[in-house]
Motif scaffolding. Sequence first.
Motif, PDB file in Angstrom:
ATOM      1  N   ALA A 375       0.821  -1.199   0.000  1.00  0.00           N
ATOM      2  CA  ALA A 375       0.000   0.000   0.000  1.00  0.00           C
ATOM      3  C   ALA A 375       0.866   1.264   0.000  1.00  0.00           C
ATOM      4  O   ALA A 375       0.516   2.244  -0.653  1.00  0.00           O
ATOM      5  N   ARG A 376       1.973   1.245   0.704  1.00  0.00           N
ATOM      6  CA  ARG A 376       2.652   2.505   0.985  1.00  0.00           C
ATOM      7  C   ARG A 376       4.163   2.415   0.803  1.00  0.00           C
ATOM      8  O   ARG A 376       4.756   3.167   0.042  1.00  0.00           O
ATOM      9  N   LEU A 377       4.741   1.443   1.540  1.00  0.00           N
ATOM     10  CA  LEU A 377       6.192   1.393   1.649  1.00  0.00           C
ATOM     11  C   LEU A 377       6.903   1.339   0.296  1.00  0.00           C
ATOM     12  O   LEU A 377       7.913   2.010   0.081  1.00  0.00           O
ATOM     13  N   GLN A 378       6.366   0.553  -0.624  1.00  0.00           N
ATOM     14  CA  GLN A 378       7.070   0.374  -1.904  1.00  0.00           C
ATOM     15  C   GLN A 378       7.157   1.677  -2.688  1.00  0.00           C
ATOM     16  O   GLN A 378       7.983   1.798  -3.580  1.00  0.00           O
ATOM     17  N   TYR A 379       6.306   2.644  -2.360  1.00  0.00           N
ATOM     18  CA  TYR A 379       6.307   3.903  -3.113  1.00  0.00           C
ATOM     19  C   TYR A 379       7.053   5.027  -2.406  1.00  0.00           C
ATOM     20  O   TYR A 379       7.107   6.142  -2.913  1.00  0.00           O
ATOM     21  N   VAL A 380       7.614   4.742  -1.235  1.00  0.00           N
ATOM     22  CA  VAL A 380       8.291   5.802  -0.478  1.00  0.00           C
ATOM     23  C   VAL A 380       9.436   6.382  -1.296  1.00  0.00           C
ATOM     24  O   VAL A 380      10.197   5.667  -1.940  1.00  0.00           O
ATOM     25  N   GLU A 381       9.510   7.711  -1.301  1.00  0.00           N
ATOM     26  CA  GLU A 381      10.640   8.378  -1.959  1.00  0.00           C
ATOM     27  C   GLU A 381      11.221   9.392  -1.002  1.00  0.00           C
ATOM     28  O   GLU A 381      10.492   9.974  -0.199  1.00  0.00           O
ATOM     29  N   ILE A 382      12.527   9.618  -1.120  1.00  0.00           N
ATOM     30  CA  ILE A 382      13.123  10.631  -0.247  1.00  0.00           C
ATOM     31  C   ILE A 382      13.053  11.993  -0.926  1.00  0.00           C
ATOM     32  O   ILE A 382      12.828  12.098  -2.130  1.00  0.00           O
ATOM     33  N   GLU A 383      13.252  13.045  -0.103  1.00  0.00           N
ATOM     34  CA  GLU A 383      13.050  14.408  -0.588  1.00  0.00           C
ATOM     35  C   GLU A 383      14.329  15.040  -1.125  1.00  0.00           C
ATOM     36  O   GLU A 383      14.330  16.206  -1.516  1.00  0.00           O
ATOM     37  N   VAL A 384      15.428  14.299  -1.108  1.00  0.00           N
ATOM     38  CA  VAL A 384      16.676  14.864  -1.653  1.00  0.00           C
ATOM     39  C   VAL A 384      17.221  13.949  -2.738  1.00  0.00           C
ATOM     40  O   VAL A 384      16.922  12.758  -2.770  1.00  0.00           O
ATOM     41  N   ASN A 385      18.019  14.561  -3.640  1.00  0.00           N
ATOM     42  CA  ASN A 385      18.650  13.762  -4.702  1.00  0.00           C
ATOM     43  C   ASN A 385      20.139  14.111  -4.799  1.00  0.00           C
ATOM     44  O   ASN A 385      20.668  14.891  -3.987  1.00  0.00           O
ATOM     45  N   GLY A 386      20.791  13.547  -5.791  1.00  0.00           N
ATOM     46  CA  GLY A 386      22.223  13.737  -5.955  1.00  0.00           C
ATOM     47  C   GLY A 386      22.624  15.206  -6.072  1.00  0.00           C
ATOM     48  O   GLY A 386      23.641  15.643  -5.528  1.00  0.00           O
ATOM     49  N   LYS A 387      21.775  15.943  -6.758  1.00  0.00           N
ATOM     50  CA  LYS A 387      22.054  17.372  -6.953  1.00  0.00           C
ATOM     51  C   LYS A 387      22.098  18.098  -5.604  1.00  0.00           C
ATOM     52  O   LYS A 387      22.967  18.952  -5.368  1.00  0.00           O
ATOM     53  N   ASP A 388      21.160  17.734  -4.735  1.00  0.00           N
ATOM     54  CA  ASP A 388      21.125  18.340  -3.397  1.00  0.00           C
ATOM     55  C   ASP A 388      22.401  18.009  -2.624  1.00  0.00           C
ATOM     56  O   ASP A 388      22.942  18.860  -1.927  1.00  0.00           O
ATOM     57  N   LEU A 389      22.867  16.769  -2.777  1.00  0.00           N
ATOM     58  CA  LEU A 389      24.097  16.374  -2.075  1.00  0.00           C
ATOM     59  C   LEU A 389      25.261  17.232  -2.565  1.00  0.00           C
ATOM     60  O   LEU A 389      26.102  17.677  -1.795  1.00  0.00           O
ATOM     61  N   LYS A 390      25.276  17.469  -3.866  1.00  0.00           N
ATOM     62  CA  LYS A 390      26.348  18.296  -4.444  1.00  0.00           C
ATOM     63  C   LYS A 390      26.264  19.727  -3.895  1.00  0.00           C
ATOM     64  O   LYS A 390      27.277  20.330  -3.516  1.00  0.00           O
ATOM     65  N   ASN A 391      25.045  20.250  -3.832  1.00  0.00           N
ATOM     66  CA  ASN A 391      24.840  21.617  -3.354  1.00  0.00           C
ATOM     67  C   ASN A 391      25.277  21.821  -1.911  1.00  0.00           C
ATOM     68  O   ASN A 391      25.639  22.945  -1.533  1.00  0.00           O
ATOM     69  N   ILE A 392      25.194  20.756  -1.095  1.00  0.00           N
ATOM     70  CA  ILE A 392      25.651  20.940   0.286  1.00  0.00           C
ATOM     71  C   ILE A 392      27.130  20.548   0.432  1.00  0.00           C
ATOM     72  O   ILE A 392      27.635  20.384   1.542  1.00  0.00           O
ATOM     73  N   GLY A 393      27.792  20.404  -0.731  1.00  0.00           N
ATOM     74  CA  GLY A 393      29.248  20.298  -0.708  1.00  0.00           C
ATOM     75  C   GLY A 393      29.814  18.897  -0.567  1.00  0.00           C
ATOM     76  O   GLY A 393      30.970  18.726  -0.204  1.00  0.00           O
TER      77      GLY A 393
END
Length: 443
Positions: A375-393
Motif C-alpha cells: 500500500a505505501r512502503l514500496q512507493y516511499v521516496e526521499i526528498e533529496v537527490n544527488g544534486k542536493d548532495l552536491k549543493n551541500i558540498g
Amino acid sequence: HRRERNIASQVRNRLPQRMLDLLKEAGELGTDMGWEVYAVGGFVRDILLGRPNLDLDLVVEGDGIAFARRFAAKLGGRVKAHSKFKTAVVILDDGQRVDVATARLEYYEYPAALPTVELSSIKMDLYRRDFTVNALALRINPGRYGQLVDFFGAERDIRNKTIRVLHSLSFVEDPTRILRAIRFERRFDFQIGGQTMRLIKNALSLKLFSKLSGTRVMHELQLIMNEEDPLACLLRMQELGIMEAIHPLLSLDKERVQILTELVKVHNWYKLLYLEPPVVPWKLYLLGMTMGIKRDQIDQVTGRLHFTRREERDFFQLRDQIGEALMKLMGWKEGRSRLSRLYKILHPLPVEGILFLMARSRKEYIRRNISQYLARLQYVEIEVNGKDLKNIGIEPGPIYAIILDKLMTAKIDGRAETRHEQLNLAKKLNKELSARFEEESGD
Ligand code: ATP
C-alpha cells in the motif's frame, strides 16, 4: 431462415450502444459488398448467457480482409491482415478490436446426377469450433439482423448448462480442447456432457496429451490462470488425471491445494485494491503448482512446458528469491525489527513473489506488514537527490549511492521524514563515511 430465432431485443438490452452501432455498421457494409456477415463465438454465447463480452468476432461469407479494410476506412481505424489465414484484426481509433475471419465458399461435387451444391460456409466455419456453445452465429445484415444461427443445438445446451463437442473426433483433432472444456465448464458452472466426458477419458487413455506441445499446453494453462477461479479448473484437471498427464511432478497434493487456495484469496484481495503493478496470474499460480518440487527437478516441468531460456531463468530466480525472502522473514518480528528491514527483503521481488510470500505466511502480522508494503512502503521516496548532495558540498562519487540508500532507510524507519532532516542526516553521514574512508585508505 424460417427456424432462426430472432434475438435482436436481447442484443439491444445486453450490449452498449457503441457495440450496437458497430454491429449495424458491419451488417450494412456486408450488404453493400454483397456478403453475409455474422457475429460468432464467445460474443454470441455471452449475449445468451447475459455476460458482458466486448470481444467482437465477425465472420464474412466473402473476403474478410477486403471487408476489414472497408470497415476500418468507414469507422476510422487500422487493419492488421493475415493473408495466409484470410483473417484480419481491425483496431478502431477508440481502441476497440474487431476480429474478422473469412468463411470460404466450398463446393461439394455429388456423384452421378445430383448437382454440385454450395454448402453454407458459415456452417463449415462453425463446425470447426470446439463446443456447441461456441458454435453460434448471429446475423447482422439489415433485414436479417438479430437472427440466431444454431446448427448444433447450442441454445439447448446453454439451457441445460452443458459443454458438448460437435463430433466424436474433436479431442483427437485437438487435445487442448480438453482444457478448454474444463475452463468453460467451471467458468459458467456448467457440466461437461456425458458423451463428451467419455471422449475426454478416451483421449486421456490414448495418451494424447503427451503428444501435445509444451507451448500449447502452457497457452491453455495461462488462459486457465486468467480465470476468476483458476483453482476450480486445476482441481477438475487433477480429478481427471490431467495434471499427471501433463507432467507427473505437477500432481496436486494437499499442500499444493492449500497454497493455491491462499493464492486465489490473496490475488482477489490484490485485484480489488490495486491496479499497479499488475499481476501476471500464471507466474503467481505456477509458483503454487510447483511448490515442493526440488531445484534439480524443476527443469523437468519448465522443459515440458517449453519455457524459453529466459523464462526458465526468470522463474528459477524468482523461486530462489522467494526461498531467501522466506528465511529472512522468519527472523523479522513486528515492533522489534525495523520496517526498513522488511523493505529490503521485499523490494527485490516482483509483485507475484510478494503475493506468494503473503499467501505462504501463517503469521497475521507478517501478512499485515506485507500489505503495508504494497500500500505505501514500496512507493516511499526521499526528498533529496544527488544534486542536493552536491549543493551541500559533498564530493560526487560512490558515496552518493550509500548516502541516498541510508536516507531511504531512515525515512522508512521514521528517523528523517522531512527534506531538512534528510539534508542534515546527509551531512552527518558524509562526515562519518569520509572519516571511515580515510581511515581505511590510510592503513
Ligand atoms: P473467452 O470468453 O475465453 O474469450 P472465446 O469463446 O471467445 O472465450 P477464444 O479463445 O477467444 O474463446 O476463441 C474464439 C473462438 O474460437 C471460440 O469461441 C471457439 O469457437 C474457437 N476456438 C478457440 N480455440 C479453439 C480450439 N482449440 N478448437 C476449436 N475451436 C476453437
